[in-house]
Motif scaffolding. Sequence first.
Motif, mmCIF file in Angstrom:
data_model
loop_
_atom_site.group_PDB
_atom_site.id
_atom_site.type_symbol
_atom_site.label_atom_id
_atom_site.label_comp_id
_atom_site.label_asym_id
_atom_site.label_seq_id
_atom_site.Cartn_x
_atom_site.Cartn_y
_atom_site.Cartn_z
ATOM 1 N N UNK A 99 12.945 21.795 -16.550
ATOM 2 C CA UNK A 99 11.955 22.858 -16.766
ATOM 3 C C UNK A 99 10.578 22.327 -17.131
ATOM 4 N N UNK A 100 10.440 21.021 -17.280
ATOM 5 C CA UNK A 100 9.153 20.430 -17.661
ATOM 6 C C UNK A 100 8.141 20.406 -16.516
ATOM 7 N N UNK A 101 8.614 20.353 -15.288
ATOM 8 C CA UNK A 101 7.717 20.243 -14.133
ATOM 9 C C UNK A 101 7.070 21.594 -13.853
ATOM 10 N N UNK A 102 5.737 21.637 -13.929
ATOM 11 C CA UNK A 102 4.988 22.859 -13.660
ATOM 12 C C UNK A 102 4.522 22.930 -12.215
ATOM 13 N N UNK A 103 4.059 21.814 -11.684
ATOM 14 C CA UNK A 103 3.566 21.734 -10.311
ATOM 15 C C UNK A 103 4.027 20.425 -9.719
ATOM 16 N N UNK A 104 4.228 20.423 -8.395
ATOM 17 C CA UNK A 104 4.507 19.158 -7.730
ATOM 18 C C UNK A 104 3.978 19.218 -6.308
ATOM 19 N N UNK A 105 3.624 18.040 -5.804
ATOM 20 C CA UNK A 105 3.075 17.914 -4.464
ATOM 21 C C UNK A 105 3.329 16.496 -3.974
ATOM 22 N N UNK A 106 3.354 16.344 -2.667
ATOM 23 C CA UNK A 106 3.529 15.034 -2.057
ATOM 24 C C UNK A 106 2.239 14.674 -1.327
ATOM 25 N N UNK A 107 1.728 13.486 -1.561
ATOM 26 C CA UNK A 107 0.478 13.035 -0.949
ATOM 27 C C UNK A 107 0.724 11.777 -0.127
ATOM 28 N N UNK A 108 -0.202 11.514 0.802
ATOM 29 C CA UNK A 108 -0.046 10.403 1.753
ATOM 30 C C UNK A 108 -0.424 9.040 1.186
ATOM 31 N N UNK A 109 -1.101 9.007 0.083
ATOM 32 C CA UNK A 109 -1.478 7.717 -0.494
ATOM 33 C C UNK A 109 -1.819 7.864 -1.964
ATOM 34 N N UNK A 110 -2.000 6.744 -2.627
ATOM 35 C CA UNK A 110 -2.285 6.755 -4.056
ATOM 36 C C UNK A 110 -3.652 7.359 -4.356
ATOM 37 N N UNK A 111 -4.629 7.158 -3.479
ATOM 38 C CA UNK A 111 -5.961 7.729 -3.712
ATOM 39 C C UNK A 111 -5.891 9.249 -3.741
ATOM 40 N N UNK A 112 -5.239 9.851 -2.750
ATOM 41 C CA UNK A 112 -5.100 11.308 -2.715
ATOM 42 C C UNK A 112 -4.309 11.809 -3.918
ATOM 43 N N UNK B 59 0.851 -1.183 0.000
ATOM 44 C CA UNK B 59 0.000 0.000 0.000
ATOM 45 C C UNK B 59 0.892 1.241 0.000
ATOM 46 N N UNK B 60 0.663 2.134 -0.970
ATOM 47 C CA UNK B 60 1.463 3.354 -1.083
ATOM 48 C C UNK B 60 1.159 4.280 0.084
ATOM 49 N N UNK B 61 2.212 4.799 0.717
ATOM 50 C CA UNK B 61 2.029 5.718 1.840
ATOM 51 C C UNK B 61 2.585 7.104 1.550
ATOM 52 N N UNK B 62 3.404 7.234 0.515
ATOM 53 C CA UNK B 62 3.991 8.523 0.165
ATOM 54 C C UNK B 62 4.168 8.560 -1.354
ATOM 55 N N UNK B 63 3.481 9.514 -2.012
ATOM 56 C CA UNK B 63 3.497 9.589 -3.473
ATOM 57 C C UNK B 63 3.814 11.019 -3.904
ATOM 58 N N UNK B 64 4.786 11.176 -4.775
ATOM 59 C CA UNK B 64 5.147 12.468 -5.349
ATOM 60 C C UNK B 64 4.375 12.636 -6.651
ATOM 61 N N UNK B 65 3.633 13.747 -6.788
ATOM 62 C CA UNK B 65 2.813 14.020 -7.968
ATOM 63 C C UNK B 65 3.414 15.212 -8.705
ATOM 64 N N UNK B 66 3.597 15.086 -10.032
ATOM 65 C CA UNK B 66 4.147 16.178 -10.842
ATOM 66 C C UNK B 66 3.329 16.369 -12.108
#
Length: 94
Positions: A66-79, A47-54
């Motif tokens: 320079x391709x990354x516009x936004x990034x965030x770290x979430x607590x699970x895959x659902x979020x 079960x994913x507990x830490x996911x980096x979203x870009x």
Amino acid sequence: MSEQKLLNFRGFPLLRQGNLVYYGNITDKYIIMMQIMDSTKVKDLEQSTKVLVQLQHTDPNIRARNRVLKKSEKKGLYEAMDLASVWLTRALSE
């Protein structure tokens, strides 16, 4: 050769390669890359507990950093998937 069926989430394809999950069409202007940074074992499943979203440009002429516009770290895959859906839909509608 048979055509491979892709998993879709809210109208966009999902493709997993190891700890990376790509969300969106590579032919569009933007795509989401999710990197599973940490996971725990629950019974027999990981079960994913830490996911980096870009949110990234898909233009190959833009430098990788320079391709990354936004990034965030979430607590699970659902979020992470929920955020990815919103970011991608908004970016492609502009």
